[in-house]
Design a protein around this motif. Structure first.
Motif, mmCIF file in Angstrom:
data_model
loop_
_atom_site.group_PDB
_atom_site.id
_atom_site.type_symbol
_atom_site.label_atom_id
_atom_site.label_comp_id
_atom_site.label_asym_id
_atom_site.label_seq_id
_atom_site.Cartn_x
_atom_site.Cartn_y
_atom_site.Cartn_z
ATOM 1 N N GLN A 167 0.832 -1.203 0.000
ATOM 2 C CA GLN A 167 0.000 0.000 0.000
ATOM 3 C C GLN A 167 0.866 1.251 0.000
ATOM 4 O OE1 GLN A 167 -2.452 -1.677 3.408
ATOM 5 N NE2 GLN A 167 -4.024 -0.479 2.396
ATOM 6 N N ALA A 168 1.931 1.239 0.793
ATOM 7 C CA ALA A 168 2.819 2.399 0.836
ATOM 8 C C ALA A 168 3.497 2.614 -0.513
ATOM 9 C CB ALA A 168 3.866 2.212 1.937
ATOM 10 N N LEU B 242 -5.809 0.462 -3.923
ATOM 11 C CA LEU B 242 -5.578 0.743 -5.342
ATOM 12 C C LEU B 242 -6.738 1.547 -5.916
ATOM 13 C CD1 LEU B 242 -3.440 -0.231 -7.588
ATOM 14 C CD2 LEU B 242 -5.187 -1.894 -8.214
ATOM 15 N N ASP B 243 -7.941 1.168 -5.539
ATOM 16 C CA ASP B 243 -9.132 1.873 -6.012
ATOM 17 C C ASP B 243 -9.209 3.276 -5.427
ATOM 18 O OD1 ASP B 243 -11.643 1.828 -7.524
ATOM 19 O OD2 ASP B 243 -12.618 1.855 -5.565
ATOM 20 N N ILE C 266 -5.093 -9.044 0.547
ATOM 21 C CA ILE C 266 -5.276 -8.654 -0.852
ATOM 22 C C ILE C 266 -6.456 -7.699 -0.978
ATOM 23 C CG2 ILE C 266 -5.986 -9.535 -3.124
ATOM 24 C CD1 ILE C 266 -4.311 -12.043 -2.510
ATOM 25 N N GLY C 267 -7.516 -7.957 -0.237
ATOM 26 C CA GLY C 267 -8.674 -7.065 -0.268
ATOM 27 C C GLY C 267 -8.314 -5.650 0.145
ATOM 28 N N ASP D 275 -6.575 1.602 -14.339
ATOM 29 C CA ASP D 275 -5.378 1.547 -15.180
ATOM 30 C C ASP D 275 -4.470 0.367 -14.834
ATOM 31 O OD1 ASP D 275 -6.036 3.917 -16.545
ATOM 32 O OD2 ASP D 275 -5.233 5.108 -14.895
ATOM 33 N N THR D 276 -4.956 -0.565 -14.013
ATOM 34 C CA THR D 276 -4.076 -1.611 -13.484
ATOM 35 C C THR D 276 -4.589 -3.006 -13.799
ATOM 36 O OG1 THR D 276 -3.383 -0.147 -11.663
ATOM 37 C CG2 THR D 276 -2.963 -2.511 -11.402
ATOM 38 N N VAL D 277 -3.748 -3.794 -14.435
ATOM 39 C CA VAL D 277 -4.019 -5.212 -14.643
ATOM 40 C C VAL D 277 -3.641 -5.934 -13.347
ATOM 41 C CG1 VAL D 277 -3.422 -7.277 -15.958
ATOM 42 C CG2 VAL D 277 -3.533 -5.050 -17.102
ATOM 43 N N VAL D 278 -4.567 -6.714 -12.807
ATOM 44 C CA VAL D 278 -4.315 -7.480 -11.589
ATOM 45 C C VAL D 278 -4.165 -8.947 -11.953
ATOM 46 C CG1 VAL D 278 -5.182 -8.129 -9.312
ATOM 47 C CG2 VAL D 278 -5.602 -5.817 -10.188
ATOM 48 N N ILE D 279 -3.086 -9.553 -11.494
ATOM 49 C CA ILE D 279 -2.753 -10.942 -11.824
ATOM 50 C C ILE D 279 -2.539 -11.696 -10.522
ATOM 51 C CG2 ILE D 279 -1.184 -12.440 -13.113
ATOM 52 C CD1 ILE D 279 -0.225 -9.798 -14.545
#
Length: 528
Positions: free
Chosen positions: A233-234, A340-341, A333-334, A348-352
C-alpha cells in the motif's frame, strides 16, 4: 486505460489451485481473490515449469525452463546474467517494485549438495574453472538473500537493481519464521519480537497436534502477511502521482509450512469440517509405501522440507490451518485492492494472481511437495483481470480458459500487454494472443535423497489434455494416469499392457516437446 497499463502481480507460496473458492473449493473463504476471477479470466490448467520454489520463480522471471536458466533446485540462484521480463519492463519506462518473497537466491546459506569435489590424485582446476560456466553463482552477488547476513535492508546492499526490480523489500523464509527486511521491521516494532516466534515461544493449544504446526505468539498486525500488504500500500501511494506506469510484485511467503496462521486465523476453520481428498491413504508407488512405513515406525522426522505421510486427524488439522493462512492472505489482498481503487489506479491496473507451485495437502496421505507430480503440486492458479482489455477476460461472472498453459507463459503475456517485445530465447507464449499447445512439460531435478528414495531424482512430466506421464532417470518405475477417467491419479497405467500404445504416443510427444524446448539463444550468425 493508458497505452502501457500498470500491473499488480500477486504471488502466493505453495498454494494449490483448488484451495480457492473460484477454483471450486466450498470450504476456504477467498472472496477477494474470487472477485478478481469474477472480473477477469481464470486459467484452469496452467502448470508449473518446475514444482519447486526457486526454479519456478526463476522460470516465471525469465520465461524459460529451469534446464535452461540453471536454477534447477532450491539453493541454486538465478544467474544475474539471465535476462528477466522485469528488466525489459524497466527498460521500457516502468517503475518496478517487489514487496515480499523473492527467493531468486538461497536464504539458508547452505552449500549446494553437489559442489565440486577435488580428486586428490588429479590436478584440481582453479575455482572459476570448476564448472561449465565461469560465473558459477558463488560470488557475493548471490549472498543477498541469506537470512544470517541480513543486518541491514537489501536495498542498502544493492548496486543497481535486483533482477530488474528498482525497489525491493523482502520477506524470506515462511510462516512465523519469516526473515529478511520484514524481520528488521518487526524488530523495530517490537524489540522483543524474537521472543514471539517459533515453536518454543508458541501459545498453548491442545486442539491441534500435527507436524510443523504451532500457535504463534506473533500478533496479526506483525505477521509477514500484514507487512506485505502494508508495504505494498505504501509503495502504491508513492506511485499515485507519477505518470510512469508501474509493475508491482506483491509476493506472500504463505500458505507455506510451517503451519502458523496468527490470531483469529489459527482456529478460523474447524478440522472436523475438512473433507479429505478421495485419494487419502491410497497409492502404492514405492516412495509412498516407504514414507507410510516410516511414519508407522516413527523413523521419519517430518520436521523438514521433505514430503511425509500423515494420519487423517493430522491432515484435517494441517489443511484447516492452511485455509486460515489463505484467508488471511485474501483479507490482505482485499485491503490492497481497496487502496488501489482509493488512489484512482484501479482502472489503469491489470491485476494478476498466481502461485509458485502447489502442495499435496492430503493427496495420497502426503503433505508438502517434491518428486511426485500429482495435480495438487504441478497445477497452479492463474487469474488475469484487465479492466480495459476484453482479451483479458472482462466478462460478467468471469471467464474460464481450459487450454493448457505453463508458468513460462506468464512473462510473455505481461510483456505483450505492456507493448514490450520479448527477448530472444524466451520460451513462453502470450496467453492472450496464441492457441494452447497440445502438451506441457514439467521438470524437476532433486539435490538430495529423501524418505522413500535412495538417490536424488531427475523427473520429466508430460501433461496433455487427457493424460499425465512422468518418467524418472535411474528408476524402474514410472507413472501414467488418465486424468479424465481418474482425476485423483490413483490408477497407474504405465505398466498396463492395454495402455502400451498410449504410452508410446506420449513418449514420442514428450521427446518432440523436449526437443522444441532446447535453447534458441544466442541467435545464429546467418538466416535460413
Amino acid at each position: 486505460m493508458k497505452k502501457q497499463p500498470n500491473f499488480l502481480f500477486i504471488v502466493t507460496d505453495q498454494h494449490r489451485a483448488d484451495h480457492l473458492g473460484c477454483y471450486g473449493n466450498k470450504t476456504v473463504r477467498t472472496p477477494n481473490i474470487d472477485a478478481i476471477a469474477a472480473g477477469g479470466t481464470r486459467w484452469d490448467r496452467l502448470y508449473v515449469a518446475n514444482p519447486i520454489c526457486m526454479p519456478n520463480r526463476a522460470s516465471i522471471m525469465t520465461g524459460r525452463m529451469s534446464s535452461l536458466h540453471g536454477a534447477r533446485h532450491n539453493g541454486i540462484a538465478l544467474s544475474r546474467d539471465h535476462t528477466t521480463f522485469v528488466e525489459l519492463l524497466k527498460d521500457a519506462g516502468y517503475r518496478t517494485g517487489l514487496i515480499g518473497k523473492s527467493h531468486l537466491q538461497s536464504f539458508t546459506g547452505l552449500p549446494a549438495t553437489n559442489r565440486y569435489e577435488p580428486d586428490p590424485e588429479l590436478h584440481t582446476p582453479r575455482e572459476e574453472l570448476r564448472d561449465a560456466f565461469k560465473d558459477n553463482r558463488h560470488s557475493k552477488d548471490y549472498d543477498l538473500e541469506i537470512a544470517l547476513k541480513w543486518d541491514r535492508p537489501l536495498a542498502q546492499r544493492l548496486t543497481g537493481d535486483f533482477y530488474g526490480f528498482e525497489d525491493v523489500e523482502i520477506a524470506a523464509d515462511h510462516a512465523d519464521q519469516a526473515s529478511g527486511d520484514y524481520l528488521l521491521w518487526a524488530r523495530e516494532q517490537r524489540p522483543d519480537f524474537d521472543s514471539l516466534v517459533g515453536r518454543k515461544n508458541a501459545l498453548p493449544d491442545n486442539r491441534i497436534k500435527a507436524p510443523q504446526a504451532w500457535r504463534t505468539a506473533v500478533p496479526e498486525e506483525l505477521y509477514s502477511t500484514s507487512w506485505v500488504a502494508e508495504r505494498s500500500q505504501a509503495w502504491l501511494s508513492a506511485r499515485a502521482s507519477s505518470d510512469a506506469p508501474f509493475f508491482l510484485q506483491m509476493s506472500f511467503p504463505d500458505p507455506h509450512h510451517p503451519f502458523t496462521p496468527p490470531g483469529k486465523y489459527w482456529d478460523l476453520y474447524d478440522p472436523a469440517d475438512i473433507v479429505l481428498p478421495d485419494s487419502f491413504g491410497k497409492g502404492d508407488l514405492p516412495p509412498i509405501r516407504a514414507m507410510r512405513e516410516a511414519m508407522e515406525k516413527g523413523s521419519d522426522p517430518r520436521d523438514n522440507q521433505n514430503p511425509f505421510t500423515v494420519t487423517e486427524a493430522e491432515a484435517r488439522a494441517l489443511i484447516a490451518l492452511t485455509y486460515g493462512s489463505i484467508t488471511m492472505i485474501d483479507d490482505a489482498i482485499g485491503r490492497v485492492l481497496a487502496h488501489l481503487d482509493a488512489l484512482g489506479l484501479a482502472e489503469d491496473t491489470v491485476v494478476i494472481f498466481t502461485t509458485d507451485h502447489g502442495d499435496y495437502m492430503g493427496d495420497h496421505g502426503l503433505m508438502l511437495k517434491l518428486l511426485l507430480h500429482y495435480q495438487s503440486t504441478i497445477r497452479s492458479p492463474f487469474i488475469w483481470r484487465d479492466p480495459a482489455n476484453p482479451a483479458g477476460g472482462v466478462v460478467e461472472g468471469g471467464a474460464v480458459e481450459s487450454g493448457l498453459a505453463s508458468s513460462i507463459d506468464i512473462s510473455a503475456t505481461i510483456l505483450a500487454r505492456a507493448g514490450v517485445q520479448s527477448f530472444n530465447g524466451m520460451q513462453g507464449r502470450n496467453l492472450l494472443g496464441s492457441s494452447p499447445p497440445d502438451c506441457v512439460i514439467v521438470e524437476e531435478d532433486s539435490q538430495r535423497r529423501m524418505t522413500g528414495f535412495d538417490r536424488p531424482q531427475r523427473v520429466r512430466t508430460l501433461v496433455t489434455e487427457r493424460y499425465r506421464m512422468s518418467l524418472r532417470h535411474g528408476e524402474d518405475w514410472h507413472e501414467l494416469y488418465d486424468l479424465q477417467a481418474d482425476p485423483q491419479e490413483m490408477e497407474n497405467l504405465y505398466d498396463d499392457p492395454a495402455s502400451a500404445e498410449i504410452r508410446h504416443d506420449l513418449t514420442e510427444r514428450m521427446l518432440k516437446r523436449l526437443i522444441d524446448l532446447q535453447d534458441r539463444a544466442p541467435l545464429p550468425a546467418y538466416r535460413a
